[in-house]
Design an enzyme around this catalytic site. Structure first.
Site, mmCIF file in Angstrom:
data_model
loop_
_atom_site.group_PDB
_atom_site.id
_atom_site.type_symbol
_atom_site.label_atom_id
_atom_site.label_comp_id
_atom_site.label_asym_id
_atom_site.label_seq_id
_atom_site.Cartn_x
_atom_site.Cartn_y
_atom_site.Cartn_z
ATOM 1 N N THR A 1 -13.639 -13.855 90.505
ATOM 2 C CA THR A 1 -15.022 -13.830 90.006
ATOM 3 C C THR A 1 -15.083 -14.157 88.515
ATOM 4 O O THR A 1 -14.263 -13.656 87.743
ATOM 5 C CB THR A 1 -15.578 -12.408 90.206
ATOM 6 N N THR B 1 -19.624 -15.493 91.964
ATOM 7 C CA THR B 1 -18.429 -15.478 92.821
ATOM 8 C C THR B 1 -18.745 -16.010 94.214
ATOM 9 O O THR B 1 -19.899 -15.974 94.649
ATOM 10 C CB THR B 1 -17.903 -14.023 92.950
ATOM 11 N N THR C 1 -14.189 -7.551 88.213
ATOM 12 C CA THR C 1 -13.648 -8.510 89.178
ATOM 13 C C THR C 1 -12.661 -7.765 90.069
ATOM 14 O O THR C 1 -12.222 -6.664 89.726
ATOM 15 C CB THR C 1 -12.970 -9.696 88.454
ATOM 16 N N GLY C 2 -12.334 -8.351 91.195
ATOM 17 C CA GLY C 2 -11.389 -7.708 92.108
ATOM 18 C C GLY C 2 -12.076 -7.201 93.357
ATOM 19 O O GLY C 2 -13.146 -7.701 93.727
HETATM 20 N N1 ASP Z 1 -15.438 -8.909 93.068
HETATM 21 C C1 ASP Z 1 -15.544 -9.983 94.011
HETATM 22 C C2 ASP Z 1 -16.018 -9.464 95.333
HETATM 23 O O1 ASP Z 1 -15.590 -8.402 95.747
HETATM 24 C C3 ASP Z 1 -14.304 -10.766 94.251
HETATM 25 C C4 ASP Z 1 -13.359 -11.023 93.136
HETATM 26 O O2 ASP Z 1 -13.597 -10.735 91.981
HETATM 27 O O3 ASP Z 1 -12.290 -11.543 93.426
HETATM 28 O O4 ASP Z 1 -16.760 -10.142 95.989
#
Ligand code: ASP
Length: 323
Positions: free
Chosen positions: A181, A199, A232-233
């Protein structure tokens, strides 16, 4: 009673919990603050664009929108905009939100066929009486605003999805390439803070799944008197702790951006039964003084920072040293 005095008079401090609300921050005693842009991951082209906007006296809102658009338009990025990895059925679905210095916000979830989700989110904020539009309604709104429809599934992402379907094993991928993201925070020459977050969500998610990124307070939060944060994550874990709001509230209590991000990460790790060794979450934060910080669960997360000294990618501190 204005909002600030309401918080002071009725906040947790008055309940005897002993939090030192607003101990460091007051808009009235703010010294000169230089413009700055920070973003999740190594996205120097995006921060470069945003910096250009604020250094030419543009607003932080324009800066974060145009900065996020750089990665949305990058076909080689497989986690944002065009080129994003699809869900299990092969649909690329985008989530995004934006927030300005007045606390206005806009968001889109499950948007298909329109690559600049951040710009649609901004128009939700500016042109509708709502904060969030989803799915077909979000797309219909975008088309009515003149956005062009296009296929967001690139050959590379399609081939990766077809390969994934051979095993159909779903596990959150800890870090996709060099970024996931894109979250961006900026302070402009008027000392106003804005943020954006965009994202394609988790690769190979269930159809209909929405993550933290378009959820105000989870993926992004801005309070112009305090600062901003973006995540993010693994969005499910961010949502369960309302992560970005938590980081901003910790800064309100006097935590530095680094300490606030670290404490929000610990909140996830310390949950009973937390499976934190198998997923990534990262936060970046910026306070009203222009101080920045970040923290992640796993190695591999970084923040890009553009200020008057230049455009740098900085490895983030992380919790899980054995990863
Ligand atoms: N936070 C984002 C989600 O859960 C994905 C990411 O940052 O990789 O959709």
């Amino acid at each position: 009673m204005n909002r600030r005095s309401f918080i002071k008079n009725t906040g947790v401090a008055s309940l005897g919990i002993g939090l030192n609300i607003d101990k460091t921050f007051s808009s009235s005693n703010q010294k000169d603050v230089d413009p700055i842009v920070i973003a999740t991951w190594d996205v120097k082209n995006a921060t470069n664009k945003a910096w250009k906007v604020i250094s030419e006296n543009g607003s932080s809102l324009d800066a974060v929108e145009l900065g996020c658009m750089v990665e949305e338009a990058n076909k080689n990025g497989q986690s944002v905009g065009i080129g994003g990895l699809p869900d299990r059925e092969g649909n690329v679905t985008l989530d995004a939100c934006i927030m300005d210095h007045q606390g206005n916000c806009g968001s889109v979830v499950y948007l298909q066929d329109i690559k600049h989700a951040i710009s649609v989110a901004r128009l939700v904020m500016e042109k509708t009486p709502h904060v969030m539009l989803a799915g077909d309604g979000a797309k219909k709104f975008a088309l009515s605003m003149g956005f062009q429809q296009e296929n967001l599934l690139t050959e590379k992402s399609k081939n990766d999805w077809i390969k994934w379907k051979e095993s159909e094993q779903y596990k959150p991928i800890i870090n996709i390439e060099n970024h996931d993201t894109i979250g961006m925070l900026a302070i402009d020459k008027n000392k106003n803070i804005s943020g954006g977050c965009t994202t394609s969500g988790l690769a190979y998610k269930m159809q209909g799944r929405v993550g933290d990124s378009p959820i105000i307070g989870s993926g992004l939060f801005i309070d112009n008197e305090i600062g901003g944060a973006v995540a993010t994550g693994l969005g499910e874990e961010v949502m369960k702790t309302i992560g970005s709001f938590l980081v901003v509230e910790l800064m309100r209590q006097g935590y530095s951006p680094d300490e606030a991000c670290k404490t929000a990460i610990e909140r996830i790790i310390k949950k009973p039964g937390s499976d934190y060794k198998n997923f990534q979450v990262g936060y970046i934060a910026l306070n009203k003084k222009g101080e920045t910080g970040s923290h992640a669960i796993q190695r591999g997360f970084s923040m890009t920072k553009y200020d008057k000294t230049g455009n740098f990618n900085i490895d983030s501190p992380y919790f899980h040293k054995q990863g």
